[in-house]
Design an enzyme around this catalytic site. Structure first.
Site, PDB file in Angstrom:
ATOM      1  N   MET A  37      -4.281  -5.931   2.375  1.00  0.00           N
ATOM      2  CA  MET A  37      -4.385  -7.075   1.463  1.00  0.00           C
ATOM      3  C   MET A  37      -3.060  -7.830   1.409  1.00  0.00           C
ATOM      4  O   MET A  37      -2.820  -8.610   0.487  1.00  0.00           O
ATOM      5  CB  MET A  37      -4.800  -6.610   0.072  1.00  0.00           C
ATOM      6  N   HIS A  44       2.541  -0.142   4.805  1.00  0.00           N
ATOM      7  CA  HIS A  44       1.675  -0.868   5.746  1.00  0.00           C
ATOM      8  C   HIS A  44       2.246  -0.788   7.167  1.00  0.00           C
ATOM      9  O   HIS A  44       1.508  -0.610   8.139  1.00  0.00           O
ATOM     10  CB  HIS A  44       1.579  -2.343   5.357  1.00  0.00           C
ATOM     11  N   GLN A  68     -13.634  -6.302  -4.533  1.00  0.00           N
ATOM     12  CA  GLN A  68     -13.191  -4.960  -4.923  1.00  0.00           C
ATOM     13  C   GLN A  68     -12.339  -4.977  -6.195  1.00  0.00           C
ATOM     14  O   GLN A  68     -11.822  -3.950  -6.601  1.00  0.00           O
ATOM     15  CB  GLN A  68     -12.465  -4.259  -3.771  1.00  0.00           C
TER      16      GLN A  68
HETATM   17  P1  AMP Z   1      -3.540  -2.486   0.674  1.00  0.00           P
HETATM   18  O1  AMP Z   1      -2.861  -3.699   1.230  1.00  0.00           O
HETATM   19  O2  AMP Z   1      -2.930  -1.957  -0.571  1.00  0.00           O
HETATM   20  O3  AMP Z   1      -5.040  -2.649   0.608  1.00  0.00           O
HETATM   21  O4  AMP Z   1      -3.291  -1.339   1.756  1.00  0.00           O
HETATM   22  C1  AMP Z   1      -3.658  -1.517   3.100  1.00  0.00           C
HETATM   23  C2  AMP Z   1      -3.578  -0.194   3.804  1.00  0.00           C
HETATM   24  O5  AMP Z   1      -2.251   0.316   3.698  1.00  0.00           O
HETATM   25  C3  AMP Z   1      -4.504   0.861   3.176  1.00  0.00           C
HETATM   26  O6  AMP Z   1      -5.078   1.637   4.211  1.00  0.00           O
HETATM   27  C4  AMP Z   1      -3.558   1.669   2.327  1.00  0.00           C
HETATM   28  O7  AMP Z   1      -3.988   2.991   2.114  1.00  0.00           O
HETATM   29  C5  AMP Z   1      -2.298   1.630   3.187  1.00  0.00           C
HETATM   30  N1  AMP Z   1      -1.114   1.917   2.382  1.00  0.00           N
HETATM   31  C6  AMP Z   1      -0.745   1.301   1.228  1.00  0.00           C
HETATM   32  N2  AMP Z   1       0.372   1.861   0.731  1.00  0.00           N
HETATM   33  C7  AMP Z   1       0.711   2.859   1.583  1.00  0.00           C
HETATM   34  C8  AMP Z   1       1.774   3.820   1.627  1.00  0.00           C
HETATM   35  N3  AMP Z   1       2.686   3.873   0.667  1.00  0.00           N
HETATM   36  N4  AMP Z   1       1.805   4.693   2.656  1.00  0.00           N
HETATM   37  C9  AMP Z   1       0.854   4.647   3.625  1.00  0.00           C
HETATM   38  N5  AMP Z   1      -0.165   3.767   3.647  1.00  0.00           N
HETATM   39  C10 AMP Z   1      -0.237   2.888   2.636  1.00  0.00           C
END
Ligand code: AMP
Length: 286
Positions: A37, A44, A68
């Site tokens: 996102m 990320h 969501q």
């Molecule tokens: P988001 O942008 O928050 O939807 O996250 C995108 C992807 O990055 C998702 O698969 C999350 O689980 C992963 N993600 C977010 N924060 C972390 C983190 N601290 N360590 C590893 N993966 C992460």
């Protein structure tokens, strides 16, 4: 409709995405998808690095998925920083950046929703009505749009990862789902775009969530009563300054069913509100 910044192709509609992916595929390249996102951080980028290690070409998506977010959640406030994200991904040598807008993903007359039943219930599902239906639907769309060989998701969102693995297995979507360990600050706080909501004072309290989940995991491994140590962690978090604790629970990692006794593949998961940020985290039971 295709734009470019140095060395990074940006596409905003599904037809352009498919053309790009087909182009990459025609030379037998293995393709990885990293859905996000945006408001990218080192968590990320760990997914991107893993994707580059496992595949020939990497497609990153940035889409703040409205379906969501609940009506009282932070959709409008969610951090958006497109140009910083472009720069980071270009520097990481990502091949394609897919940034559709809401109308491209949900055109007029859109009516379909995917629900993954059991694993979406409880934990965050109990506190964010419809959240995992929104996640399952958008991830299914992204997988069908990009048709990657592998797709990478963070263990930080452990229930989400479990929902997606179930979705892909149940719908026979031909993709391997790869989970990537959580990237943390030095004090243990899991990196999250929502950490930006924390004040300095809250930021100092925030790592206590990870600390308490780790204490519970060690206690369970040493044979402590699971309910008692989860309840103690809730009390500690509230005393530390978290305004509400949605849950601290131990689950079987593969199915997310309740953990009755310590065994292999157990996980301790928690979610708690700290100021304007809802923090989630989880750790394996050693
Ligand atoms: P988001 O942008 O928050 O939807 O996250 C995108 C992807 O990055 C998702 O698969 C999350 O689980 C992963 N993600 C977010 N924060 C972390 C983190 N601290 N360590 C590893 N993966 C992460």
């Amino acid at each position: 409709m295709t734009e470019s910044v140095p060395s990074l192709k940006i596409v905003r509609d599904v037809a352009s995405l498919r053309r790009r992916v087909q182009g990459l595929r025609s030379s037998n390249q293995m393709i990885a998808l990293v859905p996000t996102m945006g408001a990218l951080h080192a968590g990320h980028m760990a997914l991107v690095e893993r994707a580059k290690a496992l595949a020939d070409k990497v497609v990153v998506t940035i889409f703040v998925n409205p379906t969501q977010f609940g009506p009282d959640e932070d959709l409008a406030a969610y951090p958006r920083q497109e140009s910083e994200d472009w720069t980071l991904l270009a520097a990481a040598d990502v091949d394609v950046l897919y940034m559709p807008d809401a109308l491209a993903m949900y055109p007029e007359h859109f009516q379909t929703e995917i629900r993954v039943s059991d694993v979406s219930q409880g934990l965050c599902g109990a506190h964010r009505a419809g959240h995992f239906d929104g996640v399952a639907t958008v991830v299914a769309k992204l997988l069908l749009q990009a048709s990657p060989d592998i797709a990478l998701f963070g263990e930080k969102d452990f229930q989400q990862l479990t929902v997606i693995k179930r979705l892909v297995a149940d719908l026979d979507i031909p993709v391997d789902i790869v989970g990537v360990p959580t990237v943390r600050e030095d004090d243990g706080l899991a990196l999250s775009s929502r950490n930006a909501y924390l004040t300095e004072e809250e930021r100092a309290i925030a790592p206590i969530l990870h600390r308490e989940l780790t204490v519970v995991a060690i206690d369970i491994a040493e044979g402590a009563d699971i309910k008692v140590c989860c309840a103690r962690a809730v009390d500690t978090l509230l005393a530390a300054g978290f305004s509400a604790v949605d849950y601290v629970e131990a689950r079987e990692a593969l199915t997310l069913s309740s953990l009755m006794a310590h065994g292999p593949d157990a996980r301790v998961l928690g979610a708690a509100q700290l100021g304007g940020a809802r923090l989630i985290d989880n750790v394996p039971v050693p």
